[in-house]
Design a protein around this motif. Structure first.
Motif, PDB file in Angstrom:
ATOM      1  N   GLY A   1       0.778  -1.228   0.000  1.00  0.00           N
ATOM      2  CA  GLY A   1       0.000   0.000   0.000  1.00  0.00           C
ATOM      3  C   GLY A   1       0.810   1.278   0.000  1.00  0.00           C
ATOM      4  O   GLY A   1       0.294   2.343  -0.327  1.00  0.00           O
ATOM      5  N   VAL A   2       2.086   1.184   0.369  1.00  0.00           N
ATOM      6  CA  VAL A   2       2.926   2.367   0.495  1.00  0.00           C
ATOM      7  C   VAL A   2       4.150   2.193  -0.397  1.00  0.00           C
ATOM      8  O   VAL A   2       4.914   1.240  -0.241  1.00  0.00           O
ATOM      9  N   SER A   3       4.341   3.103  -1.327  1.00  0.00           N
ATOM     10  CA  SER A   3       5.477   3.003  -2.240  1.00  0.00           C
ATOM     11  C   SER A   3       6.760   3.450  -1.548  1.00  0.00           C
ATOM     12  O   SER A   3       6.739   4.014  -0.452  1.00  0.00           O
ATOM     13  N   GLN A   4       7.889   3.202  -2.213  1.00  0.00           N
ATOM     14  CA  GLN A   4       9.187   3.614  -1.677  1.00  0.00           C
ATOM     15  C   GLN A   4       9.290   5.130  -1.528  1.00  0.00           C
ATOM     16  O   GLN A   4      10.099   5.624  -0.746  1.00  0.00           O
ATOM     17  N   PHE A   5       8.463   5.863  -2.265  1.00  0.00           N
ATOM     18  CA  PHE A   5       8.560   7.326  -2.299  1.00  0.00           C
ATOM     19  C   PHE A   5       7.294   8.008  -1.770  1.00  0.00           C
ATOM     20  O   PHE A   5       7.105   9.203  -1.977  1.00  0.00           O
ATOM     21  N   ASN A   6       6.463   7.274  -1.062  1.00  0.00           N
ATOM     22  CA  ASN A   6       5.146   7.770  -0.657  1.00  0.00           C
ATOM     23  C   ASN A   6       5.203   9.100   0.079  1.00  0.00           C
ATOM     24  O   ASN A   6       4.375   9.985  -0.127  1.00  0.00           O
ATOM     25  N   PHE A   7       6.219   9.267   0.966  1.00  0.00           N
ATOM     26  CA  PHE A   7       6.248  10.488   1.789  1.00  0.00           C
ATOM     27  C   PHE A   7       6.550  11.750   0.984  1.00  0.00           C
ATOM     28  O   PHE A   7       6.412  12.861   1.495  1.00  0.00           O
ATOM     29  N   LEU A   8       6.932  11.609  -0.280  1.00  0.00           N
ATOM     30  CA  LEU A   8       7.201  12.785  -1.101  1.00  0.00           C
ATOM     31  C   LEU A   8       5.920  13.442  -1.616  1.00  0.00           C
ATOM     32  O   LEU A   8       5.983  14.499  -2.255  1.00  0.00           O
ATOM     33  N   ARG A   9       4.775  12.865  -1.323  1.00  0.00           N
ATOM     34  CA  ARG A   9       3.510  13.471  -1.764  1.00  0.00           C
ATOM     35  C   ARG A   9       2.936  14.432  -0.730  1.00  0.00           C
ATOM     36  O   ARG A   9       1.938  15.108  -0.992  1.00  0.00           O
ATOM     37  N   PHE A  10       3.581  14.526   0.440  1.00  0.00           N
ATOM     38  CA  PHE A  10       3.071  15.403   1.493  1.00  0.00           C
ATOM     39  C   PHE A  10       3.813  16.738   1.487  1.00  0.00           C
ATOM     40  O   PHE A  10       5.046  16.763   1.538  1.00  0.00           O
ATOM     41  N   PRO A  11       3.100  17.860   1.459  1.00  0.00           N
ATOM     42  CA  PRO A  11       3.757  19.171   1.594  1.00  0.00           C
ATOM     43  C   PRO A  11       4.455  19.278   2.949  1.00  0.00           C
ATOM     44  O   PRO A  11       4.091  18.572   3.899  1.00  0.00           O
ATOM     45  N   PRO A  12       5.457  20.132   3.075  1.00  0.00           N
ATOM     46  CA  PRO A  12       6.210  20.238   4.331  1.00  0.00           C
ATOM     47  C   PRO A  12       5.339  20.462   5.568  1.00  0.00           C
ATOM     48  O   PRO A  12       5.580  19.860   6.612  1.00  0.00           O
ATOM     49  N   ARG A  13       4.311  21.311   5.458  1.00  0.00           N
ATOM     50  CA  ARG A  13       3.485  21.595   6.643  1.00  0.00           C
ATOM     51  C   ARG A  13       2.715  20.351   7.085  1.00  0.00           C
ATOM     52  O   ARG A  13       2.512  20.131   8.284  1.00  0.00           O
ATOM     53  N   VAL A  14       2.274  19.535   6.132  1.00  0.00           N
ATOM     54  CA  VAL A  14       1.578  18.285   6.474  1.00  0.00           C
ATOM     55  C   VAL A  14       2.551  17.288   7.070  1.00  0.00           C
ATOM     56  O   VAL A  14       2.253  16.614   8.060  1.00  0.00           O
ATOM     57  N   TRP A  15       3.752  17.209   6.477  1.00  0.00           N
ATOM     58  CA  TRP A  15       4.735  16.260   6.993  1.00  0.00           C
ATOM     59  C   TRP A  15       5.171  16.620   8.408  1.00  0.00           C
ATOM     60  O   TRP A  15       5.435  15.736   9.223  1.00  0.00           O
ATOM     61  N   ARG A  16       5.234  17.903   8.721  1.00  0.00           N
ATOM     62  CA  ARG A  16       5.577  18.303  10.090  1.00  0.00           C
ATOM     63  C   ARG A  16       4.534  17.798  11.073  1.00  0.00           C
ATOM     64  O   ARG A  16       4.873  17.437  12.203  1.00  0.00           O
ATOM     65  N   MET A  17       3.275  17.771  10.671  1.00  0.00           N
ATOM     66  CA  MET A  17       2.226  17.252  11.552  1.00  0.00           C
ATOM     67  C   MET A  17       2.310  15.736  11.684  1.00  0.00           C
ATOM     68  O   MET A  17       2.036  15.175  12.739  1.00  0.00           O
ATOM     69  N   LEU A  18       2.698  15.063  10.600  1.00  0.00           N
ATOM     70  CA  LEU A  18       2.770  13.607  10.613  1.00  0.00           C
ATOM     71  C   LEU A  18       4.034  13.102  11.299  1.00  0.00           C
ATOM     72  O   LEU A  18       4.043  12.017  11.872  1.00  0.00           O
TER      73      LEU A  18
END
Length: 307
Positions: A215-232
């Motif tokens: 379900g999660v690709s090797q590059f999945n986290f590159l689809r999140f903008p920085p502000r969203v990734w900071r929350m995650l």
């Protein structure tokens, strides 16, 4: 997403690292198995090739007498330190930024290491040390045979033990916040002996891919903008999402000379299907697709190490 949310909540708890460890053991995520050992062994082979190229091995191809090793970010299963010790290291120091204490599982690690070495003889091992490990029957026996020095804190925590002939990290730098990366690698480099070598094996994948590869690709986290990734993101297992060029830039800006010894690309089809977030849309695809880097630095090269 579920794992991230749980770890985010746990990060606010007292002794969060121990709580996370207990949860991961309950779910089976801390099991050190043959697949994990194969990964660590491949990285150790990379490290050892760098050590050999630096002239730190003797005529028997094992580590030269008196060789000292520092591993940064050992974690719960000290497979790489065990392998360095088996290859002849006189002293192996394990450094972590948190105190894993009783969570370190040498008794779980060593049997898997030995089983793997039965099938893979690519490293130059000291037979007497292998025999000593095989003869250990209890966790206490193992601890007395593999007498590693453990330190907790930043790189300055080993100042009384440095310089080291070999400094390594294995799948660690991807968890270091971007702003802390340069000072860390510079600190490691500055603690090398005059002819020492530093080798870092870096995983650039989204680590969610390992727990949910379907379900999660090797590059999945590159689809999140920085502000969203900071929350995650969370401090328990922070992923800095840095790409290959950014690691090279961090080493360069820290004044650490380096060479790219290994670089492995991931599945380009996974990347091409992904809707990239800013700022990754501006990256070259050849840069984004890299999922593993080995960066090697030799002491005595590059800028004045006293800077």
């Amino acid at each position: 997403m579920t794992k991230t949310a749980v770890q985010k909540a746990v990060s606010f708890a007292p002794s969060s690292d121990r709580v996370n460890h207990a949860l991961q053991r309950f779910s089976g995520r801390t099991v050190f198995d043959a697949a994990e050992m194969a990964t660590r062994h491949r990285i150790m082979v990379d490290h050892f090739e760098a050590v050999r190229a630096a002239g730190l091995t003797g005529d028997d191809d094992r580590l030269r007498p008196g060789c000292t090793v520092l591993e940064v970010g050992t974690g719960w299963h000290p497979a790489v330190p065990v392998l360095f010790w088996l290859c002849g290291a006189q002293r192996v120091v394990c450094l972590d930024h948190v105190d894993h204490g009783a969570m370190v599982r040498l008794d779980e690690t060593v049997p898997v290491v030995l089983a793997h070495l039965d099938a893979d003889a690519s490293l130059p091992l000291v037979p007497e040390r292998v025999a000593a490990l095989r003869g250990a029957r209890t966790a206490a026996d193992l601890a007395s045979v593999c007498d590693f020095e453990r330190r907790v804190g930043g790189i300055e925590s080993v100042d009384d033990l440095s310089p080291f002939d070999v400094v390594t990290s294995s799948l660690v730098l991807e968890h270091v916040p971007a702003g802390e990366l340069g000072p860390l690698v510079r600190g490691c480099f500055d603690r090398l002996s005059p002819d020492g070598v530093m080798s870092h094996g870096i995983d650039l994948c989204d680590h969610g891919h390992y727990t949910d590869p379907a379900g999660v690709s090797q590059f999945n986290f590159l689809r999140f903008p920085p502000r969203v990734w900071r929350m995650l993101s969370n401090p328990i297992q922070h992923e800095n999402r840095l790409r290959a060029s950014e690691y090279l830039a961090a080493f360069g800006e820290a004044g650490v000379p380096f060479a790219v010894r290994n670089s492995t690309d991931g599945d380009r089809s996974q990347l091409s299907r992904l809707r990239l977030a800013e700022p990754y849309r501006d990256f070259d695809l050849d840069d984004l697709v890299v999922i593993y880097l080995q960066l090697v630095s030799h002491a005595g090269t590059g800028p004045d190490r006293s800077q």
